[in-house]
Design an enzyme around this catalytic site. Structure first.
Site, PDB file in Angstrom:
ATOM      1  CD1 TRP A   1      -3.019  -1.372   0.654  1.00 27.90           C
ATOM      2  CD2 TRP A   1      -1.441  -2.494   1.863  1.00 27.90           C
ATOM      3  NE1 TRP A   1      -3.502  -2.676   0.867  1.00 27.90           N
ATOM      4  CE2 TRP A   1      -2.926  -3.281   1.621  1.00 27.90           C
ATOM      5  CE3 TRP A   1      -0.277  -2.855   2.621  1.00 27.90           C
ATOM      6  CZ2 TRP A   1      -2.547  -4.706   2.103  1.00 27.90           C
ATOM      7  CZ3 TRP A   1      -0.344  -4.294   3.171  1.00 27.90           C
ATOM      8  CH2 TRP A   1      -1.396  -5.220   2.896  1.00 27.90           C
ATOM      9  CG  ASP A   2       3.932   4.183  -1.376  1.00 32.34           C
ATOM     10  OD1 ASP A   2       4.850   4.158  -0.714  1.00 32.34           O
ATOM     11  OD2 ASP A   2       3.415   5.660  -1.957  1.00 32.34           O
ATOM     12  CG  MET A   3       0.412   1.911   4.175  1.00 35.86           C
ATOM     13  SD  MET A   3      -0.333   3.812   4.275  1.00 35.86           S
ATOM     14  CE  MET A   3      -1.603   3.396   3.198  1.00 35.86           C
TER      15      MET A   3
ATOM     16  CG  ASN B   1       0.146   6.905  -1.824  1.00 34.52           C
ATOM     17  OD1 ASN B   1      -0.913   7.333  -2.170  1.00 34.52           O
ATOM     18  ND2 ASN B   1       1.064   6.966  -2.320  1.00 34.52           N
TER      19      ASN B   1
ATOM     20  NE  ARG C   1       4.063   6.907  -4.528  1.00 35.80           N
ATOM     21  CZ  ARG C   1       3.742   5.640  -5.068  1.00 35.80           C
ATOM     22  NH1 ARG C   1       4.358   5.274  -6.240  1.00 35.80           N
ATOM     23  NH2 ARG C   1       2.783   4.689  -4.524  1.00 35.80           N
TER      24      ARG C   1
END
Length: 799
Positions: free
Chosen positions: A463-465, A585, A641
């Protein structure tokens, strides 16, 4: 007029009826289909000139009112789009010229009966008005409370530098964004006024990426203020006037393919610190360390702005050696390096979602005097930290640390917030070491670079965490345990992980909970994720009733979009269907982190809540680029992004990662989207929470409506009990009472200020200044600029 009104009502009715039937088929609310059918009937009756239309319309309006309140209560911003069109149409239908034409066939009726339709509609509109006013006067989103006023620790002993100064990003190696200054208080903050303003002269240029951003936090040492600009120019300013004393320009080359153009800060080193080394010839006893967007590191004489010639080669060190994957723009430095007594420690920023073969996320330590490599921690090869040789390479695509680290020299540890390994939304081929260090807090031995402990905040992150912000270090008095050396880490998920910084063990519990399954083909998932008890995560998952819009029609479109996405709450995995990621994100917290008062042991935070969508796009061949995807093509310059498609070359899927917006460009998720909040770190409990910011600079009309907007950048807190924040999407600097969150003062800024403010005191005059950087933010869409503005109390208040 009635015929035109009939046509308008009919179109709105059909616009609600037909999609409303589709929403029912998706398992959604039947309201829109029912209301749409009612409006179509009203249109037909209007066309025939029958007063019965007003009865039916009143029924639709009252039904809408009952449904809306039952679904979401007295939440004004949720009620408004459910009824705004209907209320306005009701007022038009009530006009005498309209009602006269509807009584042609009822002239033989007594006047009392002829007034009935209009009277019923008037009652319906009055009821709607009463509910609307009640909703406007209530606030279902704010939490009232007061943070404790505890504190027996000495501020000076904890921070270790003069009260007047701000020596590094976050002020000290502890990263608390807190100052012991107390001249500005809740009682006098409203008296703040501009003291000086300057413009850096560094603005966005042709060929710069979309994400050209002013995120810098200035530092102040002695009698000089230092800051950097997006093109990595370093300026030294007079702290009393803002006048430029010198400027250093590294003349960076902006690659054609680069994600960000950002400089969040420079760091300071002083040879007079106890235990600090000195250059053999006494060169640059006070130096600034700058890392650049084209992957170089400079040591600059703090007095003159000239490069320190004994550092590396003529004052600079290339950071490309050892990188197996060399591609200009794919490896850069956006955050301030950590500078301790002897070492410069830094990670690096890797271009997100370009390819599975990216530069390494290696962490390196360099000698602060010579620039010589002292140790390297390669997450792909963690067992060996001795400097690699000139013919060796670091592992590709390993998790990187793109933010600033923190350090505890007494414990001999450096703490690094870790990001993800390439690529973000698909991890089917990630090696074990990537899995261990991704989205984690990593503690390394300061002297050797060897791992001391690691704590993972998200398992198998899809999740692009990334852990986005500098860790904050303080000592917390825990009942039954005494004073515990703590580390507080904000995350994009909203979890605050409060750990014992000696061991990495949670101080406030973070139990594992089961999360949704069903990975994409070839991938896998962790069955559980940690959920901290000290948290700013959303209190519940999103539901269809949380969808929003300017009107009932675009709200209906958002409901349909919500129903078509896969969403099972937090950590719903990416999918080819398209998944809802909430929080997105963008993060509940990003690189700005929070401000912590280590004396009171409380935090001032600015959490955000914005949903994103994540859709996996199958490839024809794994190494295809965007133009050769099976179903789609296209990209935006600069790899933002929050727009378009990310290629993920070498993976079986590209990804479309975007904010969850309506066709009008508004969030599909209802406001508020941004808050300020206060947390007691001893208990881990959020004590107060208030909507923050207006839509003045985001809406078509510049109305200062307080809806609660996102803020990209961190806050500043002071011992005087006042916090400052500049980074909300409206262009203001605000002062807050740390104890209650009450806004004490605000001032208009000339551009977006998506940066973290700082404060200092002048040794010459004794005035306390607060500095805001208003340079704009490309990916946040705020107005660009280049202003640095200092605020202070009127002359004489320092006495």
């Amino acid at each position: 007029m009635v015929r035109a009104l009939s046509l308008a009502v009919g179109l709105i009715g059909l616009g609600s009826l037909i999609p409303g039937i589709y929403l029912i088929a998706l398992g959604g609310s039947p309201y829109y289909a029912v209301a749409g059918a009612g409006l179509v009937v009203v249109a037909w009756l209007l066309y025939r000139g029958l007063a019965t239309a007003l009865y039916v319309y009143s029924a639709v309006l009252l039904g809408t009112l009952i449904w809306a309140v039952a679904e979401i209560g007295l939440d004004w911003w949720q009620l408004a789009p459910r009824g705004d069109i209907l209320f306005i149409l009701g007022l038009v239908l009530l006009l005498p010229r309209v009602r006269k034409r509807l009584h042609r066939e009822g002239d033989e009726l007594p006047p009392s009966l002829r007034r009935g339709p209009g009277l019923l509609l008037s009652i319906s509109l009055a009821a709607s008005t009463v509910v609307a006013l009640s909703a406007m006067l209530s606030d279902e989103h704010d939490l009232e409370g007061s943070l404790p006023a505890r504190g027996s620790q000495s501020a000076a002993s904890m921070e270790g530098l003069p009260d007047d100064d701000w020596w590094t990003y976050g002020r000290t190696w502890r990263g608390n964004n807190w100052s012991p200054l107390r001249q500005i208080t809740p009682a006098n903050a409203h008296r703040l006024e501009p003291a000086w303003r300057m413009q850096t002269g560094d603005r966005k240029r042709p060929g710069d990426p979309v994400e050209t951003t002013y995120e810098t936090q200035p530092i102040k040492v002695g009698n000089t203020l230092y800051l950097c600009t997006p093109h990595n120019q370093v300026l030294a300013l007079d702290p009393e006037t803002g006048a430029v004393r010198w400027r250093f320009d590294p003349k960076i080359v902006v690659p054609a393919d680069i994600q960000h153009l950002t400089c969040r800060g420079v760091s300071y080193h002083d040879a007079s610190w106890p235990g600090a080394p000195r250059a053999p010839d006494g060169e640059c006893p006070q130096r600034l360390i700058l890392t650049t967007n084209d992957a170089r590191m400079f040591a600059i004489d703090a007095a003159s702005g000239r490069p320190c010639r004994g550092f590396g080669s003529g004052g600079q060190v290339s950071l490309w050696p050892g990188m197996a994957a060399y591609q200009q723009g794919w490896y850069q430095f956006t955050s301030a390096p950590l500078v301790t007594r002897r070492l410069i420690i830094l990670g690096g920023s890797i271009y997100d979602d370009k390819s599975v073969g990216m530069p390494s996320g290696v962490i390196r330590a360099f000698d602060v005097v010579t620039g010589k490599l002292v140790w390297n921690f390669d997450p792909g090869n963690p067992g060996s930290t001795a400097p690699i040789g000139p013919d060796q390479h670091y592992s590709r695509s390993s998790p990187n640390s793109w933010s600033t680290a923190a350090a505890d020299e007494a414990l001999g540890m450096v703490y690094l917030p870790m990001g993800n390994g390439a690529v973000d939304q698909w991890g089917g081929t990630r090696p074990p070491n990537t899995e261990r260090y991704t989205s984690a807090i990593l503690a390394l031995d300061l002297a050797t670079g060897r791992e001391r402990w690691v704590y993972q905040t998200v398992h198998h992150d899809l999740w692009d965490m990334d852990v986005p912000s500098q860790p904050s270090l303080l000592d917390i008095d825990i009942p039954g345990r005494g004073r515990v050396p703590a580390l507080v880490q904000t995350t994009k998920t909203g979890n605050l992980f409060v750990l014992d910084r000696r061991t990495g063990k949670p101080i406030h519990a973070a139990p594992e909970r089961r999360v949704p399954g069903g990975p994409a083909p070839g991938d896998r998932l962790s069955p559980t994720q940690p959920f901290s008890t000290a948290t700013f995560m959303p209190q519940r998952p999103l539901e269809e009733r949380d969808m929003w819009g300017a009107t009932m029609l675009d709200q209906l479109a958002c409901r349909i979009a919500f129903r078509k996405l896969r969403y099972e709450g937090p950590f719903t995995p990416p999918s080819m269907q398209g998944s809802l990621v909430y929080p997105g994100n963008f993060g509940v917290f990003d690189w700005g982190g929070i401000a912590i008062d280590p004396v009171r042991q409380v935090a001032f935070a600015n959490p955000d809540y914005v949903a994103f969508t994540s859709r996996l796009i199958p490839r024809i061949q794994p190494n295809d680029h965007l133009g050769q995807l099976g179903a789609v093509g296209g990209s935006d310059r600069g790899g933002s992004r929050v727009r378009g498609y990310n290629p993920n070359a070498g993976a079986p899927f590209a990804v479309a990662l975007n904010p969850f917006l309506s066709s009008l460009g508004l969030p599909c998720q209802a406001p508020p989207w941004g808050y300020v909040a206060g947390m007691d770190l001893v208990t881990g409990r959020t004590v107060w929470k208030h909507r923050n910011g207006t839509v003045r600079d985001e809406a078509p009309l510049p109305l200062p409506i307080k809806m609660g907007v996102p803020s990209l950048g961190g806050p500043l807190a002071t011992s005087g009990g006042v916090a400052f924040l500049t980074s909300s999407l409206d262009y203001y600097i605000r002062a807050y009472d740390v104890t209650t969150g009450r806004v004490l003062w605000r001032a208009r800024l000339p551009a977006g200020a998506q940066a973290t403010p700082m404060t200092y005191r002048s040794a010459r005059t004794g005035r306390q200044y607060v500095v805001a950087v208003a340079g704009g933010h490309g990916s946040a869409g705020t107005k660009m600029g280049d202003s640095i503005i200092a605020y202070a109390l009127p002359v004489g208040f320092e006495r």
